[in-house]
Design a protein around this motif. Structure first.
Motif, PDB file in Angstrom:
ATOM      1  N   ILE A 162     104.252 -12.543   6.099  1.00 52.63           N
ATOM      2  CA  ILE A 162     103.073 -11.693   6.298  1.00 52.63           C
ATOM      3  C   ILE A 162     102.791 -11.517   7.791  1.00 52.63           C
ATOM      4  CG2 ILE A 162     100.569 -11.554   5.946  1.00 52.63           C
ATOM      5  CD1 ILE A 162     101.051 -12.834   3.204  1.00 52.63           C
ATOM      6  N   SER A 163     102.818 -12.613   8.531  1.00 54.11           N
ATOM      7  CA  SER A 163     102.520 -12.440   9.957  1.00 54.11           C
ATOM      8  C   SER A 163     103.628 -11.635  10.635  1.00 54.11           C
ATOM      9  CB  SER A 163     102.279 -13.784  10.651  1.00 54.11           C
ATOM     10  OG  SER A 163     103.367 -14.624  10.429  1.00 54.11           O
ATOM     11  N   GLY A 186     111.617   4.421  11.065  1.00 47.35           N
ATOM     12  CA  GLY A 186     112.030   3.024  11.249  1.00 47.35           C
ATOM     13  C   GLY A 186     111.094   2.024  10.600  1.00 47.35           C
ATOM     14  N   PHE A 187     110.064   2.511   9.912  1.00 53.28           N
ATOM     15  CA  PHE A 187     109.082   1.599   9.298  1.00 53.28           C
ATOM     16  C   PHE A 187     109.779   0.659   8.298  1.00 53.28           C
ATOM     17  CE2 PHE A 187     105.796   0.192   6.461  1.00 53.28           C
ATOM     18  CZ  PHE A 187     104.672   0.084   7.255  1.00 53.28           C
ATOM     19  N   ALA A 206     105.418  -6.620  13.224  1.00 48.22           N
ATOM     20  CA  ALA A 206     106.464  -5.589  13.289  1.00 48.22           C
ATOM     21  C   ALA A 206     105.913  -4.175  13.106  1.00 48.22           C
ATOM     22  CB  ALA A 206     107.525  -5.876  12.233  1.00 48.22           C
ATOM     23  N   VAL A 207     104.934  -3.985  12.182  1.00 48.37           N
ATOM     24  CA  VAL A 207     104.534  -2.597  11.873  1.00 48.37           C
ATOM     25  C   VAL A 207     103.017  -2.354  11.870  1.00 48.37           C
ATOM     26  CG1 VAL A 207     106.648  -2.024  10.575  1.00 48.37           C
ATOM     27  CG2 VAL A 207     104.714  -3.044   9.365  1.00 48.37           C
ATOM     28  N   HIS A 208     102.244  -3.376  12.172  1.00 48.18           N
ATOM     29  CA  HIS A 208     100.774  -3.244  12.251  1.00 48.18           C
ATOM     30  C   HIS A 208     100.176  -2.481  11.069  1.00 48.18           C
ATOM     31  CE1 HIS A 208     101.486  -4.708  16.253  1.00 48.18           C
ATOM     32  NE2 HIS A 208     102.302  -3.698  16.459  1.00 48.18           N
ATOM     33  N   PRO A 209     100.340  -2.992   9.854  1.00 47.00           N
ATOM     34  CA  PRO A 209      99.832  -2.261   8.682  1.00 47.00           C
ATOM     35  C   PRO A 209      98.306  -2.333   8.598  1.00 47.00           C
ATOM     36  CG  PRO A 209     100.644  -4.413   8.042  1.00 47.00           C
ATOM     37  CD  PRO A 209     100.936  -4.290   9.503  1.00 47.00           C
TER      38      PRO A 209
END
Ligand code: ASP
Length: 439
Positions: free
Chosen positions: A353-354, A310-311, A359-362
């Motif tokens: 970006i935020s 789901g990424f 959403a995915v904590h990259p």
């Protein structure tokens, strides 16, 4: 045999051009239905009649006196009428227009007069019937083009006619008010007429001898394409090749009618055939090259990204929520890139970006701007080995770094990303390897 011939503005800009058009029509009696644009530019810094009409209408709306502007527009037609020695006077038409402009009948009404008047002039010169497009091209209450209703009404109207001139670009709403297509929309009218009369071919006459392999501003005198499929053309048009109005394909496509792009100034040239499908081998492995600058890549990195189901969806959702469409999403094991139009993205960049962080904590997000995308399109690529290899070696020889590669599963196109700075050199290198070296 029945042909519909649409002529663009530059083909009708002067009496001299109109004479060429009449010669073309009289040379083939199957050219029975003619769709004219408004007079275009006579020389490079001339102004199209359509633009003069918009300006005139805006001046009227601002309460300015428009007599001088209307005179300037009438003079354009007068020059043509006199050059063709026609017994035609447009004074009354212009008096009506003046009245409608002052009563603010709408910008669409104003713009449509360019085609309407040119249709009157052409019909007179050719000795063909004139049909006001407002009676046969119909829009619904919401202003959307009503394709089926139009097809029926137009078909009935043209059924027993030997020939007719139907001005391009406009039609009418159910209340009778005039509505235009978007700019360049006479191409759509031509296609609609071709569908209604079930033409054998829709000829679109312009000032180039067909669709060119690539942009003549980038490569000098590129070769014209002999035959191209609707799908190939769509790929090229999407990436910036300007051929015809995008929506002009749909009406003829429904009936499988080919489009023939022709040059009014060189009628001896065969031009380009745009077809549904063909077994004719393209002259070169590739059919065309087109591209656009001004893209931005959002590179997202996260260790073990590959295990996170789901990424991609979560990342793309952030773009969706910000109303940004994406072009491509090349990915690696722990990297995911989204390519977007810079102009659409710039304003919302920090929100995106935020949003991605939430959403995915990259591990990191890195932006790269000023990228260009180049599409190399061709139905011939499917059956040929080594096409990608040739593209890459041509670019390597030209000392260009490739930023991205994407080949669609249809094998109809290969898209590459390069820096904006390298755009022109890259297109020339690809053109040379596939076309110049084969000549
Ligand atoms: N005259 C209109 C324009 O300049 C429509 C057309 O030429 O197709 O956009």
């Amino acid at each position: 045999m029945k042909k519909v011939a649409k002529f663009g503005g530059s083909s009708l800009a002067s009496a001299g051009q109109m004479k060429k058009v009449a010669d073309i029509i009289h040379a083939d009696e199957t050219r029975r239905f003619v769709v004219p644009s408004a007079p275009g530019k006579r020389y490079s810094d001339d102004v199209k009649v359509t633009d003069l009409l918009y300006r005139c209408y805006d001046a009227a709306a601002a309460g300015e006196d428009i007599d001088g502007r209307l005179k300037e527009i009438q003079a354009r037609y007068q020059e043509i009428i006199e050059g063709l020695e026609l017994d035609l006077n447009l004074d009354e038409e212009f008096a009506v227009m003046r009245d409608y402009f002052q009563r603010q009948a709408g910008r669409d009404y104003a713009a449509s007069r360019g085609e309407y008047l040119n249709g009157l002039v052409m019909a007179k010169y050719l000795g063909f019937k004139f049909i006001d497009a407002a009676e046969v091209v119909l829009f619904d209450e919401r202003g959307n083009f009503d394709a089926e209703h139009t097809n029926e009404v137009m078909r009935q109207r043209l059924k027993n006619m030997d020939n007719a001139v139907i001005p391009g670009f406009y039609g009418a709403m159910p209340d009778g008010s005039i509505k235009t297509f978007s700019r360049g929309g006479s191409d759509i009218t031509g296609s609609i007429v071709a569908r209604a009369v079930k033409a054998d071919v829709y000829e679109n006459w312009t000032d180039v001898s067909g669709v060119l392999v690539t942009d003549p501003h980038v490569v000098k005198n590129p070769e014209p394409i002999e035959t191209i499929t609707y799908r190939e053309l769509r790929e090229l048009a999407y990436m910036g090749a300007s051929v015809m109005h995008e929506e002009a394909i749909f009406p003829v496509r429904q009936e499988g009618i080919p489009i023939n792009i022709r040059n009014t100034n060189r009628p001896q040239d065969k031009g380009t055939m745009i077809v549904e499908s063909t077994c004719r081998q393209p002259k070169y492995v590739i059919t065309g090259i087109a591209g656009k600058k001004g893209f931005c890549a959002i590179n997202i990195e996260k260790e073990m990204m590959n295990t996170e189901i789901g990424f991609g969806r979560k990342v793309l959702q952030v773009f969706e929520e910000n109303g940004i469409s994406f072009e491509h999403t090349p990915s690696g094991i722990d990297t995911y890139t989204v390519l977007v139009h810079q102009s659409e993205f710039e304003e919302k960049e920090q929100n995106v970006i935020s949003g991605i962080h939430r959403a995915v904590h990259p591990d990191s997000i890195d932006l790269e701007s000023n990228l260009a995308l180049i599409a190399i399109v061709g139905r011939g690529m499917k059956a040929t080995k080594g096409t990608a290899g040739r593209i890459f070696s041509a670019l390597a020889h030209a000392n260009i770094n490739i930023k991205m590669i994407d080949q669609g599963s249809s094998e109809l196109n290969i898209i590459i990303g390069v820096r904006d700075l390298d755009f022109e050199v890259a297109i020339r290198a690809i053109y040379d390897i596939f076309v110049t070296t084969q000549l």
